[in-house]
Design a protein around this motif. Structure first.
Motif, PDB file in Angstrom:
ATOM      1  N   TYR A  61      31.791  38.979  34.164  1.00  0.00           N
ATOM      2  CA  TYR A  61      33.183  38.689  34.539  1.00  0.00           C
ATOM      3  C   TYR A  61      33.327  38.479  36.047  1.00  0.00           C
ATOM      4  O   TYR A  61      34.167  37.701  36.485  1.00  0.00           O
ATOM      5  CB  TYR A  61      34.118  39.775  33.992  1.00  0.00           C
ATOM      6  N   VAL A  62      32.491  39.153  36.822  1.00  0.00           N
ATOM      7  CA  VAL A  62      32.495  38.888  38.271  1.00  0.00           C
ATOM      8  C   VAL A  62      32.078  37.440  38.522  1.00  0.00           C
ATOM      9  O   VAL A  62      32.749  36.686  39.234  1.00  0.00           O
ATOM     10  CB  VAL A  62      31.561  39.871  39.021  1.00  0.00           C
ATOM     11  N   GLN A  63      30.971  37.039  37.896  1.00  0.00           N
ATOM     12  CA  GLN A  63      30.492  35.661  38.064  1.00  0.00           C
ATOM     13  C   GLN A  63      31.556  34.668  37.625  1.00  0.00           C
ATOM     14  O   GLN A  63      31.819  33.670  38.286  1.00  0.00           O
ATOM     15  CB  GLN A  63      29.226  35.426  37.224  1.00  0.00           C
ATOM     16  N   LYS A  64      32.156  34.962  36.494  1.00  0.00           N
ATOM     17  CA  LYS A  64      33.138  34.039  35.923  1.00  0.00           C
ATOM     18  C   LYS A  64      34.359  33.923  36.841  1.00  0.00           C
ATOM     19  O   LYS A  64      34.880  32.824  37.053  1.00  0.00           O
ATOM     20  CB  LYS A  64      33.547  34.556  34.538  1.00  0.00           C
ATOM     21  N   LEU A  65      34.789  35.054  37.395  1.00  0.00           N
ATOM     22  CA  LEU A  65      35.958  35.000  38.288  1.00  0.00           C
ATOM     23  C   LEU A  65      35.662  34.175  39.536  1.00  0.00           C
ATOM     24  O   LEU A  65      36.506  33.412  39.995  1.00  0.00           O
ATOM     25  CB  LEU A  65      36.398  36.409  38.685  1.00  0.00           C
ATOM     26  N   PHE A  66      34.478  34.343  40.080  1.00  0.00           N
ATOM     27  CA  PHE A  66      34.123  33.534  41.262  1.00  0.00           C
ATOM     28  C   PHE A  66      34.040  32.060  40.891  1.00  0.00           C
ATOM     29  O   PHE A  66      34.600  31.208  41.565  1.00  0.00           O
ATOM     30  CB  PHE A  66      32.801  34.003  41.866  1.00  0.00           C
TER      31      PHE A  66
END
Ligand code: AHR
Length: 653
Positions: free
Chosen positions: A531-536
């Motif tokens: 989810y961190v990757q996706k948000l970025f």
């Protein structure tokens, strides 16, 4: 009474307002300071942890062509009620070098039943009401050639079956049927009828619900998770798998395109890498080969980034190198790959691409020379590749290795050497503890702006130790990566690409942890790191904006990290803030400049009070939530939750 005292006497809400006012963060929305590359956030794919066979590649039969070291691995003979039979593995190396083995079944099932069963990859995930497509190459040497194929659940009850008849000559036969119930650990059986001899090869079973409905394609739920990330690039096929433990088991792209039955299977180098996670049944069938990788990149809007072997086997293993005077075939593979991806349909390799169903070019822009190589032997070989590729294809940007670590002796040799050689893109890898990620958010602040660009090609915070089986995809790790990633985005004029690694892990078949996405044979989930990757990636923007507190970049001084961007397509200001402290942090974010700002914006928040929290099947403890926020004039008052990542988005008019 001074202002502070006055406000305190007015009550809590005013105190809150007052404290917001204490800490002002200013975004300069007028002056973009760097372009953010469309490739900024991408995906690293490697066939590790059953990522391809047993994972993304939706084939359900393990060892379909009997080519594993033990030819019957994954298979079992089954006999019932007085039937007899035996299996013999025959080898036709002289006539079929790539797929020499097949199975010859001699049986008498005039009474009872004789057949074989396949266990799949830690079982087979079967879904009720879904159609399954069975195929095999076979011939009936004696007898009627009739067989019944059957799926059974973990209780050995039939959950779908069909019959087919094979003829006297080798042909591919197919039959489809629908499963009557769902099971995580189903298995597959073939029952031969009557008395006879049947020879069989390439025994295969695929679900109907593949990605884009492509026959014998990819697992739809796993590709969807990738597509949802909106990745800028797809790096493939790895990783150490490019190198092989020894040169003979290196990845050779030409052996992975064309007819499935002609793709020569090899052992997967992760099969025996970790004694504590030994996976003797891990092979590469290359059903997911280079054509499919290019197609997948195109499907999910990602720029393809293939990495090729440069004449060096994994230096953590044998470290074999090809003598320089024998490097030609390796170099030719690289040149031919560019032609395969981009060449006109009248060229040899462009024609193959077209024959495989894709006349349009794949628009290849990047090519990796070697994976995690090091030492002068790498430089010698890189020079040969760079000279020849640049002479023929000057537009292709080459990705080069600076070793397995972002510091130390190997890095300190390669980094200046490759800069001297004017390399295009340096591939830095970081498998470090979470603290390292928090401490290195300013790593690129002082990198040479005119030198090579950076590809943060593999990174993941390791909670216990590098590749330790105890590592967890904890919120602490994900949050630390988020802190670090603000530094990558702030430095988008230097950092052109970044990807977490590894990508996939089968819950029962993994070798390396942590990983971005975990799956079993029926389900998959994104970790907190996902989810961190996706948000970025899905809030990337097109240009970096300056974001300062007291004229300083926010690189963790008070546990707060920040980056800001302008999105030229959506006319939005995007601010990413990471709070690694256990306290709420209140800030006034001023969107300074001449732009007309909407009176509301959105906050997308990823948070957990528990740094050890992890996601798991059916329980996404850490996933983004969205709320509205009001903008007063040009200022947004934000309370950053303890241990949180927040994305503020505000449209301009
Ligand atoms: O991501 C797992 C492995 O880590 C990769 O194959 C390799 O490049 C690195 O050492």
């Amino acid at each position: 009474m001074n202002l502070k005292k006055l406000m305190i006497t007015l009550g809590c809400s005013v105190i809150a307002w007052y404290s917001y006012g204490q800490s002002k963060i200013t975004v300069n929305t007028d002056k973009p300071i760097a372009e953010i590359q469309p490739t900024m956030w991408g995906i690293f794919f490697e066939d590790i942890n059953l990522g391809a066979d047993g994972g993304l590649y939706a084939e359900l039969i393990k060892n379909r062509s009997f080519e594993f070291y033990s030819p019957m691995m994954g298979w079992k003979e089954i006999k019932k009620d007085g039937a007899t039979g035996s299996v013999l593995i025959e080898n036709r190396t002289t006539t079929n070098k790539n797929n020499p083995r097949y199975a010859r079944f001699t049986f008498d099932a005039s009474k009872g039943s004789y057949g074989i069963s396949n266990e799949g990859f830690r079982g087979m995930g079967i879904k009720k009401d879904l159609q399954y497509h069975f195929s095999l190459w076979a011939r009936a040497v004696e007898g009627n050639g009739k067989m019944r194929v059957e799926l059974v659940n973990s209780e050995d009850e039939s959950i779908g079956s069909a019959t087919l008849t094979v003829g006297k000559d080798w042909t591919k036969q197919k039959v489809s049927f629908t499963a009557t119930s769902t099971d995580l650990k189903a298995s597959f059986k073939i029952w031969f009828e009557g008395k006879g001899i049947v020879e069989a090869d390439m025994i295969s079973l695929f679900p109907n619900d593949t990605w884009k409905g492509r026959p014998e394609g990819l697992r739809q739920d796993l590709v969807q998770l990738l597509a949802d990330m909106k990745p800028g690039f797809l790096r493939f096929p790895g990783g150490c798998i490019v190198e092989g433990r020894e040169l003979v088991t290196r990845y050779q792209w030409k052996k992975t395109v064309g007819k499935i039955e002609d793709r020569e299977l090899i052992v997967n180098r992760w099969n025996s890498e970790f004694k504590h996670r030994s996976t003797p049944d891990y092979y590469q069938t290359f059903g997911l080969g280079f054509f499919e990788y290019f197609q997948l990149s195109e499907d999910i809007g990602a720029s393809p980034l293939p990495i090729l072997n440069c004449g060096m086997a994994c230096q953590f293993n044998t470290g074999e190198v090809v003598p320089l005077e024998e490097l030609d075939p390796y170099l030719q593979d690289a040149l031919d790959l560019i032609e395969f991806a981009n060449g006109d349909v009248n060229t040899t390799w462009g024609k193959l691409r077209s024959d495989l169903g894709h006349p349009a070019p794949f628009n290849l822009k990047f090519l990796g020379i070697g994976n995690e190589q090091w030492g002068p032997q790498y430089i010698e070989r890189y020079k040969v590749f760079a000279k020849a590729i640049k002479a023929k294809y000057p537009e292709i940007k080459l990705v080069t290795s600076v070793g397995p670590s972002p510091d130390g002796e190997l890095f300190d040799y390669l980094n200046p050497t490759l800069r001297e050689l004017k390399a295009d893109i340096l591939d830095e890898h970081y498998y470090k503890n979470p603290e390292w990620f928090q401490q290195n958010a300013s790593r690129y602040d002082n990198y040479d702006r005119k030198g090579p660009k950076i590809f943060a090609g593999e990174y993941a915070a390791q909670s216990a130790g590098i590749a330790s089986p105890e590592n967890k995809n904890s919120w602490k790790c994900a949050l630390s990566e988020a802190a670090f990633m603000t530094g990558l985005e702030r430095n988008a004029d230097v950092v052109y690409m970044a990807s977490y690694a590894p990508l996939f892990a089968h819950a029962e078949g993994w070798q390396w942890t942590p990983d971005l996405i975990w799956f079993n044979n029926l389900e998959a989930y994104g970790t907190a790191n996902y989810y961190v990757q996706k948000l970025f990636a899905s809030n990337k923007g097109t240009n970096v904006l300056s974001i300062l507190e007291d004229k300083e970049k926010l690189t963790g001084q008070k546990g707060i990290y920040a980056t800001a961007a302008w999105d030229n397509a959506t006319k939005e200001i995007i601010v990413k803030l990471v709070n690694v402290t256990d306290k709420e942090a209140r800030h006034n974010v001023e969107l300074a400049g001449g732009k007309k700002i909407n009176s509301t914006g959105t906050l997308t928040i990823l948070k957990s009070q528990d740094l050890d929290a992890v996601n798991s099947f059916g329980s996404l403890n850490i996933k983004p939530t969205e709320e509205k926020v009001s903008v007063k004039g040009k200022t947004v008052a934000i309370a950053l939750a303890p241990y949180s990542m927040t994305v503020l988005k505000v449209k301009t008019k």
